[in-house]
Design a protein around this motif. Structure first.
Motif, short mmCIF file in Angstrom:
data_model
loop_
_atom_site.label_atom_id
_atom_site.label_comp_id
_atom_site.label_asym_id
_atom_site.label_seq_id
_atom_site.Cartn_x
_atom_site.Cartn_y
_atom_site.Cartn_z
N PHE A 32 0.83 -1.21 0.00
CA PHE A 32 0.00 0.00 0.00
C PHE A 32 0.86 1.24 0.00
O PHE A 32 2.01 1.24 0.41
CB PHE A 32 -1.02 0.01 1.14
CG PHE A 32 -0.47 0.33 2.50
CD1 PHE A 32 -0.19 1.64 2.88
CD2 PHE A 32 -0.26 -0.68 3.43
CE1 PHE A 32 0.30 1.94 4.14
CE2 PHE A 32 0.23 -0.39 4.69
CZ PHE A 32 0.51 0.93 5.05
N ARG A 33 0.23 2.31 -0.49
CA ARG A 33 0.91 3.59 -0.65
C ARG A 33 -0.04 4.71 -0.24
O ARG A 33 -1.15 4.81 -0.75
CB ARG A 33 1.32 3.75 -2.11
CG ARG A 33 1.96 5.06 -2.46
CD ARG A 33 2.22 5.10 -3.97
NE ARG A 33 2.76 6.36 -4.38
CZ ARG A 33 4.01 6.57 -4.72
NH1 ARG A 33 4.87 5.56 -4.69
NH2 ARG A 33 4.42 7.76 -5.09
N SER A 34 0.42 5.51 0.71
CA SER A 34 -0.30 6.71 1.13
C SER A 34 0.52 7.90 0.64
O SER A 34 1.61 8.16 1.15
CB SER A 34 -0.43 6.75 2.66
OG SER A 34 -0.83 8.04 3.08
N GLU A 42 4.86 3.98 2.48
CA GLU A 42 4.72 2.74 1.75
C GLU A 42 5.02 1.58 2.70
O GLU A 42 5.91 1.67 3.52
CB GLU A 42 5.69 2.68 0.57
CG GLU A 42 5.44 3.75 -0.46
CD GLU A 42 6.49 3.75 -1.55
OE1 GLU A 42 6.11 3.50 -2.71
OE2 GLU A 42 7.67 4.00 -1.23
N THR A 148 -8.12 1.16 -4.80
CA THR A 148 -7.93 2.14 -3.73
C THR A 148 -8.91 1.85 -2.60
O THR A 148 -9.96 1.23 -2.79
CB THR A 148 -8.16 3.58 -4.22
OG1 THR A 148 -9.48 3.70 -4.73
CG2 THR A 148 -7.14 3.97 -5.28
N LEU A 151 -10.20 5.70 3.46
CA LEU A 151 -10.14 5.48 4.91
C LEU A 151 -11.48 5.75 5.58
O LEU A 151 -11.91 5.01 6.47
CB LEU A 151 -9.04 6.33 5.53
CG LEU A 151 -7.61 6.04 5.06
CD1 LEU A 151 -6.62 6.92 5.80
CD2 LEU A 151 -7.26 4.58 5.22
N ILE A 166 -1.06 11.87 5.96
CA ILE A 166 -1.72 10.59 5.65
C ILE A 166 -2.81 10.85 4.62
O ILE A 166 -3.70 11.67 4.84
CB ILE A 166 -2.32 9.96 6.92
CG1 ILE A 166 -1.22 9.69 7.95
CG2 ILE A 166 -3.06 8.67 6.57
CD1 ILE A 166 -1.73 9.21 9.29
N GLU A 169 -7.11 8.52 0.66
CA GLU A 169 -7.31 7.41 -0.27
C GLU A 169 -5.99 6.66 -0.40
O GLU A 169 -4.97 7.25 -0.75
CB GLU A 169 -7.77 7.94 -1.62
CG GLU A 169 -8.10 6.88 -2.61
CD GLU A 169 -8.70 7.44 -3.89
OE1 GLU A 169 -9.18 6.64 -4.70
OE2 GLU A 169 -8.70 8.68 -4.09
N ILE A 170 -6.01 5.37 -0.10
CA ILE A 170 -4.80 4.55 -0.09
C ILE A 170 -4.78 3.66 -1.33
O ILE A 170 -5.76 2.96 -1.62
CB ILE A 170 -4.75 3.68 1.19
CG1 ILE A 170 -4.91 4.53 2.45
CG2 ILE A 170 -3.48 2.84 1.22
CD1 ILE A 170 -3.84 5.59 2.65
#
Length: 183
Positions: A32-34, A42, A148, A151, A166, A169-170
């Motif tokens: 995952f990547r924020s 990451e 995606t 949160l 943060i 949307e991740i």
């Protein structure tokens, strides 16, 4: 619902099908990547578990939240598990459901499918349709999906003090190699 219960339910369903072709994850990862204005975070896990029933086109995936590694610091990982994901209370993220398209898992090829099911993150289930690529080759299935997660849809709140660090949307990437399940 934890992964053990999902597997038990799938076992009951699949157990009724004498010739069902089951595949299980041999190796898999979740990344995952924020990407927020002030910080890029990451992390990834190689503890993805999963099953596919080729005959019924059903699937179940699970990943322990505490298995994610990476982050920008050890403290960030602690905050991820304790403050945001509450990993002790919600130990796994899961996705289970059905592949919409009819595909022949016995024929080699690249298939684009939609996986429709319940995505459970932070104890909140949401119905999702996730586009995935399946590469079938010599009895092995490789799965790749990008999607995606919002949160707010999973009751994960971001304190104002870190809202610039943060993303709301991740981005998530899943890769898995499935092999026929041995009895």
């Amino acid at each position: 619902m934890n992964f053990t219960w999902i597997i038990a339910l799938i076992g009951l369903t699949f157990g009724q099908l004498p010739d069902a072709k089951l595949y299980e994850v041999n190796e898999g990862s979740v990344y995952f990547r924020s990407d927020a204005p002030l910080e890029l975070i990451e992390a990834s896990s190689t503890e993805l578990k999963g099953l596919i029933n080729a005959e019924e086109r059903t699937f179940a995936f699970s990943v322990p939240m505490s298995s994610f590694e990476g982050f920008n610091s050890p403290l960030q990982r602690v905050h991820f598990n304790e403050n945001y994901m509450e990993s002790k209370q919600y130990p796994n993220a899961t996705f289970s459901g059905k592949i919409i398209e009819n595909i022949d898992f016995t024929k080699d090829g690249l298939y684009t499918v939609r996986a429709k099911g319940q995505l459970n993150v932070h104890g909140i289930k949401r119905e999702r349709i996730i586009r995935s690529e399946l590469q079938v080759e010599e009895g092995q299935i490789e799965v790749h999906a990008n999607f995606t997660v919002l949160l707010a849809e999973h009751d994960i709140s971001i304190p104002k003090i870190v809202h610039q660090k943060i993303a709301e949307e991740i981005a998530v990437e899943i890769r898995a190699v499935f092999l026929p399940k041995t009895p």
